[in-house]
Scaffold this active site. Sequence first.
Site, PDB file in Angstrom:
ATOM      1  N   LYS A 114      36.852  36.712  50.071  1.00  0.00           N
ATOM      2  CA  LYS A 114      38.025  37.271  50.916  1.00  0.00           C
ATOM      3  C   LYS A 114      37.557  37.795  52.562  1.00  0.00           C
ATOM      4  O   LYS A 114      38.720  37.006  52.673  1.00  0.00           O
ATOM      5  CB  LYS A 114      38.399  38.042  49.628  1.00  0.00           C
ATOM      6  CG  LYS A 114      39.189  38.154  48.809  1.00  0.00           C
ATOM      7  CD  LYS A 114      39.577  39.592  47.910  1.00  0.00           C
ATOM      8  CE  LYS A 114      39.743  40.064  46.765  1.00  0.00           C
ATOM      9  NZ  LYS A 114      40.018  41.139  45.984  1.00  0.00           N
ATOM     10  N   LYS A 197      41.367  28.330  39.740  1.00  0.00           N
ATOM     11  CA  LYS A 197      41.080  29.167  39.037  1.00  0.00           C
ATOM     12  C   LYS A 197      43.115  29.285  38.938  1.00  0.00           C
ATOM     13  O   LYS A 197      43.198  29.142  40.215  1.00  0.00           O
ATOM     14  CB  LYS A 197      40.237  30.553  38.768  1.00  0.00           C
ATOM     15  CG  LYS A 197      40.616  31.889  38.116  1.00  0.00           C
ATOM     16  CD  LYS A 197      39.253  32.561  38.628  1.00  0.00           C
ATOM     17  CE  LYS A 197      39.775  34.134  38.539  1.00  0.00           C
ATOM     18  NZ  LYS A 197      39.099  34.889  38.430  1.00  0.00           N
ATOM     19  N   LYS A 200      46.861  34.849  41.570  1.00  0.00           N
ATOM     20  CA  LYS A 200      47.651  35.481  42.250  1.00  0.00           C
ATOM     21  C   LYS A 200      47.749  35.025  43.496  1.00  0.00           C
ATOM     22  O   LYS A 200      48.691  35.083  44.467  1.00  0.00           O
ATOM     23  CB  LYS A 200      48.192  36.911  42.024  1.00  0.00           C
ATOM     24  CG  LYS A 200      47.165  37.464  42.379  1.00  0.00           C
ATOM     25  CD  LYS A 200      46.937  38.858  41.503  1.00  0.00           C
ATOM     26  CE  LYS A 200      45.419  40.393  41.399  1.00  0.00           C
ATOM     27  NZ  LYS A 200      45.326  40.999  40.557  1.00  0.00           N
TER      28      LYS A 200
END
Length: 334
Positions: A114, A197, A200
């Site tokens: 991230k 994967k 969102k």
Amino acid sequence: MASPRVLSGIQPTADSFHLGNYLGAVRQYVTMQEGYDAFYCVVDLHAITVDYQPEALRRRSRVAAAQLFAVGLDPDRSTVFIQSHVREHTELAWVLICLTGMGEAGRMTQFKDKSAKYGESSAGVGLFTYPILQAADILLYQADKVPVGADQKQHLELTRDLAQRFNHRFGETFTLPEPHIVKGVEKITDLQDPTAKMSKSSSSPGGILDLLEDPGPLRKKIMRAVTDTGTEIVFDEENKPGIANLLRILSALTGTPIPELETRYAGQGYGTFKKDVAEAVVETFTPIRERTEKLLADETQLDRMLAAGAARARKVAAETMEKVRDRAGFLTAS
Ligand code: TRP
């Protein structure tokens, strides 16, 4: 004897849960409310570790909670609540942060992924401490089992390490939790990029199936899902990741083992197969969407359900926190 305890958290970072959330975690929450003393929280404090808008967060927290009730969590059996309603989460997180090494936190792969996306220097410290807040969520409730996706294994390891460290230094306080990872659905992938994967944050709209989406777009996305050249419907992760993903989805939604599906669709084209996958998805999602809409139509009632959940959660959290405060050496406030 009291039932073992389960706790899980889900982020309110989108306007709908998607199929990966549903199969990988949320559906399991419902199963586990039988036989477990279950706590499920919408982790709004985790959602602010990345850029966000306050109004969107408020809306998404309600939508997330409504979906949890809509999939079948029964407020009389499961404690469903909003993380920020229970102040002890942040309080315990601070104590655990002080027990965590910089290197230890820096090894978390989700943080590395991230923060790489944000650029090293603009990622916030909140993102760095995210897994420690997650540890606090789990340890506050003395959870035995934590239903999560496979990508959360490392965070569960950290949670166990921190629990052990605290217990060792200050005396037995925390239960060591085990991850509960559902086999077969660890990997629900993006319909447009079946090696990545379903997520969102990284899936394109065409690659993700939202729980609250209308049947039309759901069908369209499945019919357009990337498959491979060839015509056979066989489970071959390496050479046919798209078909493998659709087989996993159909199997999980209908309870039919994959080999049985391979036999059933032998000699049939991709079209027929995809249509059946689409039907299974629409059939599962439609009643959930309708119940969610109904719950969202009465915000006062929904907020009341969440207040009741928070009150139950707070009782357990306060009890743990009282022990923590005492053992860690804080004076009792008189
Ligand atoms: N990090 C988890 C995820 O992204 C969400 C989460 C926060 C969680 N707190 C938790 C999961 C506690 C399980 C238990 O899926």
